[in-house]
Design a protein around this motif. Structure first.
Motif, short mmCIF file in Angstrom:
data_model
loop_
_atom_site.label_atom_id
_atom_site.label_comp_id
_atom_site.label_asym_id
_atom_site.label_seq_id
_atom_site.Cartn_x
_atom_site.Cartn_y
_atom_site.Cartn_z
N VAL A 181 0.83 -1.21 0.00
CA VAL A 181 0.00 0.00 0.00
C VAL A 181 0.86 1.25 0.00
O VAL A 181 0.46 2.28 -0.54
N THR A 182 2.04 1.18 0.59
CA THR A 182 2.97 2.32 0.54
C THR A 182 3.39 2.59 -0.90
O THR A 182 3.45 3.75 -1.35
N TYR A 183 3.66 1.54 -1.64
CA TYR A 183 4.01 1.67 -3.06
C TYR A 183 2.83 2.26 -3.84
O TYR A 183 3.00 3.19 -4.64
N MET A 184 1.64 1.73 -3.60
CA MET A 184 0.46 2.21 -4.32
C MET A 184 0.20 3.69 -4.03
O MET A 184 -0.15 4.46 -4.92
N ASP A 185 0.38 4.09 -2.77
CA ASP A 185 0.11 5.46 -2.39
C ASP A 185 1.09 6.42 -3.05
O ASP A 185 0.71 7.53 -3.45
N ALA A 186 2.36 6.00 -3.17
CA ALA A 186 3.36 6.84 -3.83
C ALA A 186 3.11 6.90 -5.33
O ALA A 186 3.31 7.94 -5.97
N LEU A 187 2.64 5.79 -5.88
CA LEU A 187 2.40 5.72 -7.32
C LEU A 187 1.19 6.56 -7.72
O LEU A 187 1.18 7.21 -8.77
N GLN A 188 0.17 6.54 -6.86
CA GLN A 188 -1.09 7.25 -7.15
C GLN A 188 -1.44 8.09 -5.92
O GLN A 188 -2.16 7.62 -5.03
N PRO A 189 -0.92 9.33 -5.81
CA PRO A 189 -1.08 10.10 -4.59
C PRO A 189 -2.53 10.44 -4.22
O PRO A 189 -2.82 10.64 -3.04
N GLU A 190 -3.39 10.53 -5.19
CA GLU A 190 -4.78 10.88 -4.89
C GLU A 190 -5.73 9.75 -5.31
O GLU A 190 -5.51 9.12 -6.35
N PRO A 191 -6.77 9.53 -4.52
CA PRO A 191 -7.07 10.19 -3.24
C PRO A 191 -6.06 9.80 -2.17
O PRO A 191 -5.58 8.67 -2.14
N ASN A 192 -5.78 10.74 -1.33
CA ASN A 192 -4.76 10.56 -0.30
C ASN A 192 -5.30 9.69 0.83
O ASN A 192 -6.17 10.11 1.58
N LEU A 193 -4.81 8.48 0.95
CA LEU A 193 -5.27 7.55 1.98
C LEU A 193 -4.29 7.39 3.12
O LEU A 193 -4.63 6.82 4.16
N ILE A 194 -3.04 7.86 2.92
CA ILE A 194 -2.06 7.89 4.00
C ILE A 194 -1.71 9.36 4.22
O ILE A 194 -0.98 9.95 3.43
N PRO A 195 -2.27 9.97 5.24
CA PRO A 195 -2.08 11.41 5.43
C PRO A 195 -0.60 11.81 5.46
O PRO A 195 0.26 11.03 5.90
N THR A 196 -0.33 13.01 5.02
CA THR A 196 1.05 13.51 5.01
C THR A 196 1.35 14.37 6.24
O THR A 196 2.52 14.51 6.60
N GLU A 197 0.34 14.97 6.86
CA GLU A 197 0.55 15.74 8.09
C GLU A 197 1.09 14.80 9.17
O GLU A 197 0.62 13.67 9.32
N ALA A 198 2.07 15.24 9.92
CA ALA A 198 2.85 14.36 10.78
C ALA A 198 2.00 13.57 11.77
O ALA A 198 2.13 12.34 11.89
N GLN A 199 1.13 14.25 12.52
CA GLN A 199 0.37 13.57 13.56
C GLN A 199 -0.66 12.62 12.95
O GLN A 199 -0.86 11.50 13.44
N ALA A 200 -1.32 13.07 11.88
CA ALA A 200 -2.32 12.22 11.23
C ALA A 200 -1.65 10.99 10.62
O ALA A 200 -2.20 9.88 10.66
N ARG A 201 -0.48 11.18 10.05
CA ARG A 201 0.25 10.05 9.46
C ARG A 201 0.64 9.05 10.55
O ARG A 201 0.48 7.83 10.37
#
Length: 219
Positions: free
Chosen positions: A69-89
């Motif tokens: 899923v980390t690979y998928m999220d980097a490959l297709q950033p949107e919709p954002n399913l792994i938040p980038t804000e530090a605390q939310a991530r």
């Protein structure tokens, strides 16, 4: 280019990757692995230790649901399913680990003994161990969820994220083994789970899983 996910969505980890890929709008296919099936050579390339899920995307292969899923999220950033804000991530990764705790604490005892061993291995499971885990371990984990589910009905950022996928997926697998969230004892958790599992990304695989289990039910 179509991705190949190796495994079966009865596994909470495989289902997690399938739901994630669906929510991302990625082009993928699922190649069944497990349940006594001989694994294709491509699966062994993606998962040298034969753990599901495995992923093949072109020449790239990887295993482990978190890595996938980390690979998928980097490959297709949107919709954002792994938040980038530090605390939310950080909270999202925490809930993913909590999902793993559900599998480790309850899945191995409840799902294996009630479903996997008798249905797919042809061996009787330890039903007493399954019953004990459901009586003593499962409620404690649900007690925790009951205290942290926000009013929005989503675990992080008041929106659907990997956290919800990672927590709901093992609960769905446990339900296949007759281990359900008690709406009387944990009403917020029961309502939360119903809402998440109603999403099309979950509902489709779950319908197929229920049909498969019904078709393969021992006489």
């Amino acid at each position: 280019m179509t991705m190949t996910i190796y495994g079966a969505t009865l596994s909470p980890f495989v289902r997690k990757t399938v739901v994630f890929a669906t929510e991302k709008g990625l082009d993928f296919e699922v190649v069944p692995v497990g349940g006594g099936l001989a694994p294709p050579p491509e699966f062994l390339q993606s998962s040298p230790f034969r753990k599901i899920p495995g992923l093949k995307h072109g020449e790239f292969t990887i295993s482990d649901s978190t890595a996938i899923v980390t690979y998928m999220d980097a490959l297709q950033p949107e919709p954002n399913l792994i938040p980038t804000e530090a605390q939310a991530r950080a909270r999202t990764i925490w809930f993913e680990e909590f999902g793993d705790t559900l599998v480790a604490a309850c899945g191995g005892k409840i799902v294996f003994n009630r479903l996997v061993s008798p249905r797919f291995l042809g061996k009787p499971g330890d039903l007493a161990a399954a019953d004990e885990a459901q009586r003593t371990e499962f409620p404690k984990l649900m007690d925790y969820l009951e205290t942290v589910i926000p009013a929005s009905g989503y675990l992080v950022d008041d929106r659907f994220t990997l956290a919800d996928i990672a927590v709901a997926s093992p609960l769905a697998t446990l339900a296949h083994a007759d281990c359900f969230v008690d709406a009387g004892a944990h009403p917020k958790t029961a309502a939360y789970l119903e809402k998440i599992l109603a999403r099309p990304s979950f509902a489709g695989p779950l319908a197929q899983e229920k049909a498969f289990l019904k078709a393969t039910e021992p006489a």
